[in-house]
Design an enzyme around this catalytic site. Structure first.
Site, mmCIF file in Angstrom:
data_model
loop_
_atom_site.group_PDB
_atom_site.id
_atom_site.type_symbol
_atom_site.label_atom_id
_atom_site.label_comp_id
_atom_site.label_asym_id
_atom_site.label_seq_id
_atom_site.Cartn_x
_atom_site.Cartn_y
_atom_site.Cartn_z
ATOM 1 N N GLY A 13 0.823 -1.219 0.000
ATOM 2 C CA GLY A 13 0.000 0.000 0.000
ATOM 3 C C GLY A 13 0.849 1.257 0.000
ATOM 4 N N ASP A 14 0.178 2.397 -0.180
ATOM 5 C CA ASP A 14 0.813 3.716 -0.164
ATOM 6 C C ASP A 14 1.895 3.888 -1.223
ATOM 7 O OD1 ASP A 14 -0.818 4.298 2.019
ATOM 8 O OD2 ASP A 14 0.661 3.518 3.433
ATOM 9 N N LYS A 17 -0.776 5.548 -5.504
ATOM 10 C CA LYS A 17 -1.878 5.287 -6.445
ATOM 11 C C LYS A 17 -2.681 6.557 -6.733
ATOM 12 C CE LYS A 17 -3.180 2.139 -3.536
ATOM 13 N NZ LYS A 17 -2.010 1.996 -2.657
ATOM 14 N N ALA A 40 -8.096 3.137 3.042
ATOM 15 C CA ALA A 40 -7.210 3.733 2.039
ATOM 16 C C ALA A 40 -7.015 5.219 2.317
ATOM 17 C CB ALA A 40 -7.814 3.554 0.654
ATOM 18 N N GLY A 41 -5.866 5.724 1.909
ATOM 19 C CA GLY A 41 -5.594 7.157 1.970
ATOM 20 C C GLY A 41 -4.768 7.483 0.743
ATOM 21 N N HIS A 42 -5.394 8.088 -0.250
ATOM 22 C CA HIS A 42 -4.712 8.372 -1.517
ATOM 23 C C HIS A 42 -4.458 9.877 -1.623
ATOM 24 C CE1 HIS A 42 -6.397 4.395 -3.388
ATOM 25 N NE2 HIS A 42 -5.680 4.206 -2.299
ATOM 26 N N GLN A 224 -4.971 -0.224 -1.209
ATOM 27 C CA GLN A 224 -3.975 -1.104 -0.566
ATOM 28 C C GLN A 224 -2.971 -1.594 -1.620
ATOM 29 O OE1 GLN A 224 -7.615 -1.910 0.451
ATOM 30 N NE2 GLN A 224 -7.070 -0.128 1.647
ATOM 31 N N THR A 239 -5.340 -7.059 4.516
ATOM 32 C CA THR A 239 -6.664 -6.463 4.632
ATOM 33 C C THR A 239 -7.683 -7.542 4.252
ATOM 34 O OG1 THR A 239 -8.003 -4.517 4.119
ATOM 35 C CG2 THR A 239 -6.736 -5.458 2.285
ATOM 36 N N ASP A 333 13.086 9.879 -6.176
ATOM 37 C CA ASP A 333 13.792 11.070 -5.690
ATOM 38 C C ASP A 333 14.205 10.961 -4.224
ATOM 39 O OD1 ASP A 333 10.776 11.259 -5.755
ATOM 40 O OD2 ASP A 333 11.220 12.797 -4.257
ATOM 41 N N SER A 411 7.876 8.586 -11.346
ATOM 42 C CA SER A 411 7.457 9.753 -10.583
ATOM 43 C C SER A 411 8.643 10.236 -9.753
ATOM 44 C CB SER A 411 6.284 9.372 -9.682
ATOM 45 O OG SER A 411 6.009 10.403 -8.773
ATOM 46 N N VAL A 412 8.910 11.543 -9.831
ATOM 47 C CA VAL A 412 10.086 12.088 -9.136
ATOM 48 C C VAL A 412 9.704 13.150 -8.099
ATOM 49 C CG1 VAL A 412 11.725 11.537 -10.972
ATOM 50 C CG2 VAL A 412 10.475 13.716 -11.057
HETATM 51 P P1 GDP Z 1 -1.505 5.748 -2.117
HETATM 52 O O1 GDP Z 1 -2.227 5.262 -0.912
HETATM 53 O O2 GDP Z 1 -0.957 4.644 -2.944
HETATM 54 O O3 GDP Z 1 -2.301 6.719 -2.947
HETATM 55 O O4 GDP Z 1 -0.247 6.549 -1.568
HETATM 56 P P2 GDP Z 1 -0.243 7.619 -0.355
HETATM 57 O O5 GDP Z 1 -0.884 8.862 -0.832
HETATM 58 O O6 GDP Z 1 -0.766 7.009 0.887
HETATM 59 O O7 GDP Z 1 1.307 7.790 -0.110
HETATM 60 C C1 GDP Z 1 2.159 8.245 -1.102
HETATM 61 C C2 GDP Z 1 2.859 9.521 -0.612
HETATM 62 O O8 GDP Z 1 3.971 9.778 -1.431
HETATM 63 C C3 GDP Z 1 1.984 10.746 -0.677
HETATM 64 O O9 GDP Z 1 2.322 11.612 0.385
HETATM 65 C C4 GDP Z 1 2.373 11.354 -2.018
HETATM 66 O O10 GDP Z 1 2.153 12.746 -2.059
HETATM 67 C C5 GDP Z 1 3.836 11.054 -2.070
HETATM 68 N N1 GDP Z 1 4.399 10.863 -3.410
HETATM 69 C C6 GDP Z 1 3.810 10.285 -4.497
HETATM 70 N N2 GDP Z 1 4.699 10.179 -5.509
HETATM 71 C C7 GDP Z 1 5.859 10.704 -5.061
HETATM 72 C C8 GDP Z 1 7.161 10.854 -5.641
HETATM 73 O O11 GDP Z 1 7.434 10.465 -6.769
HETATM 74 N N3 GDP Z 1 8.123 11.426 -4.855
HETATM 75 C C9 GDP Z 1 7.877 11.839 -3.591
HETATM 76 N N4 GDP Z 1 8.880 12.382 -2.908
HETATM 77 N N5 GDP Z 1 6.666 11.708 -3.011
HETATM 78 C C10 GDP Z 1 5.681 11.135 -3.734
HETATM 79 P P1 IMO Z 2 -3.778 2.643 0.567
HETATM 80 O O1 IMO Z 2 -4.928 2.452 -0.389
HETATM 81 C C1 IMO Z 2 -1.193 0.898 3.595
HETATM 82 C C2 IMO Z 2 -2.953 -2.089 6.261
HETATM 83 C C3 IMO Z 2 -3.115 -1.702 7.720
HETATM 84 C C4 IMO Z 2 -3.012 -3.063 8.372
HETATM 85 C C5 IMO Z 2 -3.710 -3.977 7.378
HETATM 86 C C6 IMO Z 2 -5.169 -4.237 7.699
HETATM 87 O O2 IMO Z 2 -3.656 4.021 1.085
HETATM 88 O O3 IMO Z 2 -2.525 2.107 -0.024
HETATM 89 P P2 IMO Z 2 -7.416 -2.846 7.669
HETATM 90 O O4 IMO Z 2 -7.736 -1.460 8.116
HETATM 91 O O5 IMO Z 2 -7.659 -3.080 6.229
HETATM 92 O O6 IMO Z 2 -8.055 -3.867 8.551
HETATM 93 O O7 IMO Z 2 -5.840 -3.007 7.914
HETATM 94 O O8 IMO Z 2 -3.615 -3.330 6.122
HETATM 95 N N1 IMO Z 2 -3.583 -1.150 5.313
HETATM 96 C C7 IMO Z 2 -2.899 -0.286 4.552
HETATM 97 N N2 IMO Z 2 -1.572 -0.013 4.499
HETATM 98 N N3 IMO Z 2 -2.029 1.514 2.739
HETATM 99 C C8 IMO Z 2 -3.353 1.243 2.760
HETATM 100 O O9 IMO Z 2 -4.206 1.753 1.840
HETATM 101 C C9 IMO Z 2 -3.850 0.336 3.723
HETATM 102 N N4 IMO Z 2 -5.076 -0.151 4.022
HETATM 103 C C10 IMO Z 2 -4.898 -1.052 5.002
HETATM 104 O O10 IMO Z 2 -2.094 -0.845 8.132
HETATM 105 O O11 IMO Z 2 -1.662 -3.465 8.440
HETATM 106 MG MG MG Z 3 -2.247 5.507 1.173
#
Ligand code: GDP
Ligand code: IMO
Ligand code: MG
Length: 422
Positions: A13-14, A17, A40-42, A224, A239, A333, A411-412
């Site tokens: 995850g994270d 996306k 999720a947190g996008h 995720q 999850t 980066d 992505s940079v």
């Molecule tokens: P997601 O859950 O897959 O949408 O990802 P998150 O938003 O939870 O986490 C990605 C983090 O990395 C966010 O704070 C974005 O702003 C940041 N981010 C995304 N792409 C880049 C990149 O290429 N470089 C840097 N330094 N940060 C990035």
């Molecule tokens: P995005 O979409 C990162 C992780 C939680 C925990 C496990 C189960 O932003 O990438 P849950 O709440 O589903 O019962 O948690 O999955 N988890 C994530 N880790 N990014 C996420 O979403 C996640 N969604 C759940 O930290 O380990």
């Molecule tokens: Mg996230």
């Protein structure tokens, strides 16, 4: 083409996306979420604006886009209402741009409490859940007890809600010493339901298939990552949904033959939030540097993310299970100042070297690393692949060779503009 393209995370995850979907949206008319929920947190960044989306698809900020919450998603009316009102405050007409599947399941206030009680009871072996009620809601879905968005329209909706709530209350009574009060949250929940009644509830499988048939460009947005998939992830530290590509079929009602391009997103290193195995995790200064420079704190919970080197064993596994046709590499980066960059290409398990993902990732697994010379260049201003330093290109091309899949986007930086499409 008459297909649906997919963007999904290949790690824990994270991966970024939200940013990628936002960048790709000019090429798509429809963006659909197919699983997960407010766990999720996008994050999206453009100009001075930053946004964290949880249930709303990341296409919402683009002019003329249609955004669908699919049947495979679980929805908390409180969280979704908060999200939509804050997006609407930006001048976006959310009601004309967001549609919700009647078959999407509702997260009840008591589901959140069950999540909390279950985690507390697990003690040291807790999953590290985001405590958004995800697991208990999917359990009620497969247990055939759940409430769906379409039920909101039924005359006896409140009775159905109360029946499920009392079932949960009985279950919660089994957790000794667990105290809770949902009064305030329940009120907000009911207000959320009223607000969401103003949106279009759709038979999303019909609409999605119509878009495909009419050759309207449509993108499925994963939440995720593949290593958190309930079947293929690091079970039980996962999850409760299918985050892999197959989840698009069940979470939107599209046939496997309708899947088009599958974009797999990965960070140039690796992170994980919550408990569970992470073979390449770093506990040293390098791990701390990745966390510091990469701002690796959860977008939803603010928890620090664990950091480590890129794990190609896990990445290749995800590429296989998802049928990835194009890779997207994020956050390169973050390693700009590193002298050395490492990648795990195999694991040592009990003295034996294996290059496939074992059944269990236990503490005995030792990653086998390939080392690369760092690029020692600030790459966030670069916009053409040709302009990247040679060391960086070596890194990218090694990943392409190992996975057998081209890296199509790099992505940079967090901003929309900090993106190189090859
Ligand atoms: P997601 O859950 O897959 O949408 O990802 P998150 O938003 O939870 O986490 C990605 C983090 O990395 C966010 O704070 C974005 O702003 C940041 N981010 C995304 N792409 C880049 C990149 O290429 N470089 C840097 N330094 N940060 C990035
Ligand atoms: P995005 O979409 C990162 C992780 C939680 C925990 C496990 C189960 O932003 O990438 P849950 O709440 O589903 O019962 O948690 O999955 N988890 C994530 N880790 N990014 C996420 O979403 C996640 N969604 C759940 O930290 O380990
Ligand atoms: Mg996230």
């Amino acid at each position: 083409m008459k297909k649906i393209d997919v963007v999904l995370g290949l790690q824990w995850g994270d991966e970024g996306k939200g940013k990628v979907v936002d960048v790709l949206t000019p090429n798509y008319k429809v963006i659909a979420r197919f699983q997960g929920g407010p766990n999720a947190g996008h994050s999206l960044h453009f100009g001075d604006t930053s946004f964290v989306l949880r249930t709303v698809p990341s296409g919402i900020f683009r002019e003329g886009s249609i955004n669908i919450i699919g049947n495979g998603v679980v929805v908390d009316p409180v969280s979704l209402t908060e999200e939509l009102t804050s997006i609407a405050a930006q001048g976006i007409d959310v009601k004309s741009k967001l549609f919700i599947s009647k078959k999407a399941h509702l997260i009840l206030p008591t589901h959140r409490q069950l999540d909390a009680a279950s985690e507390a009871a697990k003690g040291k072996s807790k999953i590290g859940s985001t405590l958004r009620g995800i697991g208990p809601t999917y359990m009620d879905k497969t247990g055939r007890n759940g409430l769906r968005f379409g039920d909101v329209l039924a005359a006896d909706f409140i009775d159905r809600y109360n029946r499920l709530k009392s079932k949960h209350t009985e279950m919660l009574a089994q957790f000794e010493g667990f105290e809770y009060d949902i009064t305030e949250y329940e009120q907000k929940w009911m207000e959320g339901i009223e607000y969401l009644r103003g949106f279009r509830f759709i038979d999303s499988e019909h609409e999605v298939n119509q878009y495909i048939e009419q050759d309207v460009a449509i993108l499925a947005e994963g939440a995720q990552g593949s290593m958190l998939d309930v079947d293929f992830g690091t079970y039980p530290f996962v999850t409760s949904s299918n985050t892999v590509c197959a989840g698009v079929c069940t979470g939107l009602g599209v046939a496997p033959t309708k899947i088009g391009d599958v974009y797999g997103i990965f960070k140039a290193y690796c992170t994980r939030v919550g408990s569970g195995p992470f073979p390449t995790e770093l506990f040293d200064e390098t791990g701390k540097e990745l966390a510091r420079i990469g701002h690796e704190f959860g977008a939803v919970t603010g928890r620090p993310r664990r950091c480590g080197w890129l794990d190609l064993v896990a990445l290749k596994y995800a590429v296989m299970v998802d049928g990835v046709t194009g890779l997207i590499m994020m956050k390169s980066d973050v390693m700009d100042d590193f002298d050395v960059v490492k990648v795990a290409t195999a694991y040592k398990v009990g003295g034996e070297v294996v290059d496939h993902l074992p059944y269990e990732l236990n503490d005995e697994i030792e990653p086998v690393y390939t080392e690369f010379k760092g690029w020692k260049t600030k790459i966030s201003d670069i916009r053409r692949y040709e302009d990247f330093p040679a060391e960086f290109k070596t890194y990218v091309e090694f990943i392409e060779r190992e996975t057998g899949v081209p890296v199509k986007i790099i992505s940079v930086g967090p901003d929309r503009d900090e993106t190189i499409v090859r």
